[in-house]
Design a protein around this motif. Sequence first.
Motif, PDB file in Angstrom:
ATOM      1  N   PRO A  40      -7.340   7.482   5.064  1.00  0.00           N
ATOM      2  CA  PRO A  40      -7.394   8.247   3.819  1.00  0.00           C
ATOM      3  C   PRO A  40      -6.203   9.192   3.660  1.00  0.00           C
ATOM      4  CG  PRO A  40      -9.556   8.177   4.814  1.00  0.00           C
ATOM      5  CD  PRO A  40      -8.613   7.522   5.794  1.00  0.00           C
ATOM      6  N   MET A  41      -5.677   9.686   4.773  1.00  0.00           N
ATOM      7  CA  MET A  41      -4.527  10.579   4.654  1.00  0.00           C
ATOM      8  C   MET A  41      -3.301   9.812   4.160  1.00  0.00           C
ATOM      9  SD  MET A  41      -2.913  13.202   7.404  1.00  0.00           S
ATOM     10  CE  MET A  41      -4.236  14.409   7.390  1.00  0.00           C
ATOM     11  N   SER A  42      -3.156   8.569   4.566  1.00  0.00           N
ATOM     12  CA  SER A  42      -2.073   7.739   4.035  1.00  0.00           C
ATOM     13  C   SER A  42      -2.270   7.547   2.540  1.00  0.00           C
ATOM     14  CB  SER A  42      -2.063   6.356   4.686  1.00  0.00           C
ATOM     15  OG  SER A  42      -1.738   6.441   6.042  1.00  0.00           O
ATOM     16  N   ALA A  43      -3.502   7.271   2.152  1.00  0.00           N
ATOM     17  CA  ALA A  43      -3.787   7.038   0.742  1.00  0.00           C
ATOM     18  C   ALA A  43      -3.446   8.281  -0.070  1.00  0.00           C
ATOM     19  CB  ALA A  43      -5.248   6.663   0.566  1.00  0.00           C
ATOM     20  N   ALA A  44      -3.813   9.454   0.456  1.00  0.00           N
ATOM     21  CA  ALA A  44      -3.530  10.692  -0.265  1.00  0.00           C
ATOM     22  C   ALA A  44      -2.026  10.890  -0.418  1.00  0.00           C
ATOM     23  CB  ALA A  44      -4.160  11.872   0.469  1.00  0.00           C
ATOM     24  N   GLU A  45      -1.291  10.579   0.646  1.00  0.00           N
ATOM     25  CA  GLU A  45       0.170  10.713   0.596  1.00  0.00           C
ATOM     26  C   GLU A  45       0.759   9.757  -0.453  1.00  0.00           C
ATOM     27  OE1 GLU A  45       2.087  12.370   3.577  1.00  0.00           O
ATOM     28  OE2 GLU A  45       3.695  12.393   2.081  1.00  0.00           O
ATOM     29  N   LEU A  46       0.293   8.533  -0.454  1.00  0.00           N
ATOM     30  CA  LEU A  46       0.789   7.536  -1.414  1.00  0.00           C
ATOM     31  C   LEU A  46       0.472   7.965  -2.847  1.00  0.00           C
ATOM     32  CD1 LEU A  46      -0.211   4.146   0.328  1.00  0.00           C
ATOM     33  CD2 LEU A  46       2.068   5.162   0.184  1.00  0.00           C
ATOM     34  N   ILE A  47      -0.770   8.385  -3.055  1.00  0.00           N
ATOM     35  CA  ILE A  47      -1.181   8.765  -4.408  1.00  0.00           C
ATOM     36  C   ILE A  47      -0.362   9.962  -4.889  1.00  0.00           C
ATOM     37  CG2 ILE A  47      -3.080   9.757  -5.747  1.00  0.00           C
ATOM     38  CD1 ILE A  47      -4.963   7.959  -4.049  1.00  0.00           C
ATOM     39  N   ASP A  48      -0.189  10.939  -4.009  1.00  0.00           N
ATOM     40  CA  ASP A  48       0.601  12.113  -4.390  1.00  0.00           C
ATOM     41  C   ASP A  48       2.028  11.732  -4.743  1.00  0.00           C
ATOM     42  OD1 ASP A  48      -1.376  13.896  -4.207  1.00  0.00           O
ATOM     43  OD2 ASP A  48      -0.379  15.191  -2.720  1.00  0.00           O
ATOM     44  N   GLY A  49       2.628  10.913  -3.919  1.00  0.00           N
ATOM     45  CA  GLY A  49       4.021  10.510  -4.154  1.00  0.00           C
ATOM     46  C   GLY A  49       4.144   9.742  -5.453  1.00  0.00           C
ATOM     47  N   LEU A  50       3.205   8.836  -5.692  1.00  0.00           N
ATOM     48  CA  LEU A  50       3.271   8.032  -6.913  1.00  0.00           C
ATOM     49  C   LEU A  50       3.031   8.898  -8.144  1.00  0.00           C
ATOM     50  CD1 LEU A  50       1.386   4.821  -5.708  1.00  0.00           C
ATOM     51  CD2 LEU A  50       3.843   5.077  -6.147  1.00  0.00           C
ATOM     52  N   ARG A  51       2.100   9.832  -8.025  1.00  0.00           N
ATOM     53  CA  ARG A  51       1.838  10.718  -9.169  1.00  0.00           C
ATOM     54  C   ARG A  51       3.041  11.593  -9.445  1.00  0.00           C
ATOM     55  NH1 ARG A  51      -4.324  11.926  -8.117  1.00  0.00           N
ATOM     56  NH2 ARG A  51      -5.208  10.440  -9.603  1.00  0.00           N
ATOM     57  N   LEU A  67       8.344   6.663   1.048  1.00  0.00           N
ATOM     58  CA  LEU A  67       6.961   7.085   0.841  1.00  0.00           C
ATOM     59  C   LEU A  67       6.017   6.420   1.854  1.00  0.00           C
ATOM     60  CD1 LEU A  67       4.877   8.644  -0.845  1.00  0.00           C
ATOM     61  CD2 LEU A  67       4.744   6.663  -2.376  1.00  0.00           C
ATOM     62  N   VAL A  68       6.118   5.123   2.015  1.00  0.00           N
ATOM     63  CA  VAL A  68       5.200   4.477   2.963  1.00  0.00           C
ATOM     64  C   VAL A  68       5.512   4.869   4.405  1.00  0.00           C
ATOM     65  CG1 VAL A  68       4.694   2.508   1.448  1.00  0.00           C
ATOM     66  CG2 VAL A  68       6.516   2.304   3.148  1.00  0.00           C
ATOM     67  N   SER A  69       6.770   5.187   4.676  1.00  0.00           N
ATOM     68  CA  SER A  69       7.131   5.582   6.042  1.00  0.00           C
ATOM     69  C   SER A  69       6.588   6.959   6.398  1.00  0.00           C
ATOM     70  CB  SER A  69       8.658   5.579   6.214  1.00  0.00           C
ATOM     71  OG  SER A  69       9.170   4.294   5.955  1.00  0.00           O
ATOM     72  N   ARG A  70       6.248   7.739   5.376  1.00  0.00           N
ATOM     73  CA  ARG A  70       5.705   9.085   5.616  1.00  0.00           C
ATOM     74  C   ARG A  70       4.238   9.046   5.994  1.00  0.00           C
ATOM     75  NH1 ARG A  70       8.095  11.035   0.115  1.00  0.00           N
ATOM     76  NH2 ARG A  70       6.024  11.896  -0.272  1.00  0.00           N
ATOM     77  N   THR A  71       3.557   7.947   5.753  1.00  0.00           N
ATOM     78  CA  THR A  71       2.116   7.927   5.995  1.00  0.00           C
ATOM     79  C   THR A  71       1.804   7.788   7.483  1.00  0.00           C
ATOM     80  OG1 THR A  71       1.924   5.524   5.920  1.00  0.00           O
ATOM     81  CG2 THR A  71       1.810   6.685   3.813  1.00  0.00           C
ATOM     82  N   ARG A 128       1.633  -3.116  -0.522  1.00  0.00           N
ATOM     83  CA  ARG A 128       0.562  -3.838  -1.189  1.00  0.00           C
ATOM     84  C   ARG A 128      -0.548  -2.847  -1.561  1.00  0.00           C
ATOM     85  NH1 ARG A 128      -0.065  -9.476  -1.094  1.00  0.00           N
ATOM     86  NH2 ARG A 128       1.461  -9.884   0.541  1.00  0.00           N
ATOM     87  N   ALA A 129      -0.855  -1.972  -0.617  1.00  0.00           N
ATOM     88  CA  ALA A 129      -1.870  -0.947  -0.864  1.00  0.00           C
ATOM     89  C   ALA A 129      -1.410  -0.007  -1.977  1.00  0.00           C
ATOM     90  CB  ALA A 129      -2.152  -0.165   0.418  1.00  0.00           C
ATOM     91  N   ALA A 130      -0.115   0.371  -1.937  1.00  0.00           N
ATOM     92  CA  ALA A 130       0.411   1.290  -2.947  1.00  0.00           C
ATOM     93  C   ALA A 130       0.298   0.677  -4.345  1.00  0.00           C
ATOM     94  CB  ALA A 130       1.871   1.637  -2.639  1.00  0.00           C
ATOM     95  N   GLU A 131       0.508  -0.622  -4.412  1.00  0.00           N
ATOM     96  CA  GLU A 131       0.424  -1.317  -5.699  1.00  0.00           C
ATOM     97  C   GLU A 131      -1.005  -1.222  -6.254  1.00  0.00           C
ATOM     98  OE1 GLU A 131       2.160  -5.248  -5.350  1.00  0.00           O
ATOM     99  OE2 GLU A 131       0.993  -5.913  -7.086  1.00  0.00           O
TER     100      GLU A 131
END
Length: 807
Positions: free
Chosen positions: A517-528, A606-610, A698-701
Amino acid sequence: EPTSLSGLPSGVGEALEAEGVAELYPPQAEAVEAGLLEGENLVAAVPTASGKTLIAELAMLSAIERGGTALYIVPLRALASEKRAEFERFEEFGVTVGVSTGNYESDGEWLATRDVIVATSEKVDSLIRNGAPWIDDLSCVVSDEIHLVNDRSRGPTLEVTLAKLRRINEGLQTVALSATVGNAREIADWLDAALVDSDWRPIDLRVGVHANGAIDFDDGSRTDVPVGDPPTDDQTAALVDDALDTVEDGRGGSSLVFVNSRRNAESAARNLARVTRRHLEEAEREELDALAEEIRSGSETDTGESLAEVIEAGAAFHHAGLTSDQRALVEDAFRDRLIKCICATPTLAAGVNTPARRVIVRDWRRYDGEFGGMKPLDALEVHQMCGRAGRPGLDPYGEAVLLANDAEQSEELFDRYVWADAEPVRSKLAAEPALRTHVLATIATGFASTREGLFEFLANTLYAEQADDDRHLRSVTDGVVEYLVANEFLERERDGGREALAATSIGHTVSRLYLDPMSAAELIDGLRAAGGGGSAASDGTDTLDADGVRYAPSEDPDEQADGFVTYGRVDGDGKGGDGERSDDGAAAAAAGDAGIDLTPLGLYHLVSRTPDMYELYLKSGDEERYTQTYYEREAELLGAAPSEHEEVRFEDWLASLKTARLLEDWATEVDEDRIAERYQVGPGDVRGKVDAAEWLLRAAETLAREIDLPEAAVTSIRDARKRVEYGVREELLELAGVREVGRKRARRLYEAGIASRDDLREADKATVLGALRGRERTAETILENAGREDPSMDDVRPDASAAAAAT
Ligand code: ADP
């Protein structure tokens, strides 16, 4: 005798006998007596190489004979295919075998037709989250190396997965195989299982310590092994030389040397090659030359070259930086006694069947980041290494030797490892990163829907078995629930007087994607942030991570076994790939139409930060280099950078940038060996990063769709993902998407004027064949994959000018 084993598919008993299983080993017989063949739960804690696999096979085969199916959980992905190959020998008795690897999110429906399925615990967990239907119908589950529940990064998943399987299916037979540990009884109690706890070994083991020119063994005997002049001028070299001398049949006693890092494995192998070289016969030399050639043609990297060089001399190294082909080749040649000595990181001690006459534990300490220095290995680990000594049928006994500097240290090693029992295994479930992902999945998959339900589910874990009370687990769980609610993965609902917990739509997606979930939060924040929209979820993102601590990677335990110690070359590569600077401005501009700026580098960063991407470390000179890169390309990075005064977080940011640059190099067609050299990693690492990035993108998409980013953004993410998947620049995406084409062939076809799938269907065959260097079979397969009606290359002569254009 095996023939007296009832309840197995007919013919299996005879087949086992033909393999040399004349009678069951005592622990195996004990297991059968405990009801193994009648579906009883069993924990077998027995030493390495004492026939645990047969215990598993007997359980699975008898379950299948009763009409059921079995699941075999392996601790490492690399072991899945090895186990499948082993089980496939039962196919002649009608037993079908499947292995589940690949993407976490695929649901693996075809597996429903298999009798035996082999998978890692992460994979099984993911299949449960995605509702794979065959999970409900399993009759037997085997968990190999169950003592790994002790492992901080992977143990919790194993523990929770077993708890879920047993909850789904109350009649499930659970068989757990373990090294000898201090608390096997506790594990058996947790799994409601009978226990076989035994020290029995098929071949005697003598364990000793080498100091002052002699080995003192645990049986009181002493063997002189003086340290000589070069090439036997250190303890390890003298011991390897001695082992090769002592055995009568001319092909000598092979040695397995355990060291604590990849670099040490490679340098020790170079050193010991001087010793093994002296023991080779002419015929062996030729066979080894051929093996070295095979290594060289398989990979043109530095790692491949150094491996080939030591193999020529009858030595090898073995670590997670090797490709799986390289590892298999080394293991096979060692079993064939062609390679006399392997220097390995501790991964080799787990699972892989590579017995040696003499095991040498050279490094009994390893760097531990959390500990902040060199830390002694657990007795459990050292015992597993020692257990690799003794080749049944070849050696009268196995010898394991630890190295000490002097008599005093010798005594310490006797106390710490030779006389000591293995430590008890302890659950690591109550750690936040583990609970974050498992609490979300438990609720999303419907195993619990209230706080109390959550605790009730967690009561089926080893943690609950071991804890005096559940106060600690409850408080960490409550914190994790807060975090998940704050990030909008969970929501609280009032159900009358009760408070219920439910996964949000994003929460369900994150659980199915198998993201932390922390990866997901990072991805969502970056994309937003890129989308310019508000960041509704960002407030809670850092509640558990305020100090910027990144948690240990969960993907590759060998990374951890290696202690993350990889060293950079001091001279470095200051160029940093300037020659290949990508021209992704165009992609950025395209996405820019929608007001979103997503470049491949920005997304790779972004994905490397997760926490789902294990990091590249900054080496000497890197901080300066990537600070520079950061200034140059700041505009492409998503979200706010930490201030340079927040040293730890800023360094993390740069380390992610380094990983992103590696991925960008790969996606701009830089050669794999150049990349390996530039970032000082093994070819296996480049693959690992590429796979992880592909999965995360793929997840970020999916997440981008979930948060309603414009279609242009989704397309940018998909293109960045495909570029990393195929390792090509934009213009080759379509070609590289044709099966069997790949990055190098795509470039050659492109140079010859073939740029698309359509082109492949219509192109002049001679041109295609020329660009593919005259390989007819390849050309036919590719044309067929591109959908060409008449792929045949009969009578076609390659066009030399196409070949020339393509080189
Ligand atoms: P473990 O899984 O405990 O490390 P393995 O199952 O790999 O050990 O067994 C080591 C070796 O012993 C294998 O080569 C296996 O074929 C052999 N073996 C196992 N059981 C028997 C038996 N009852 N009789 C003879 N050989 C056996």
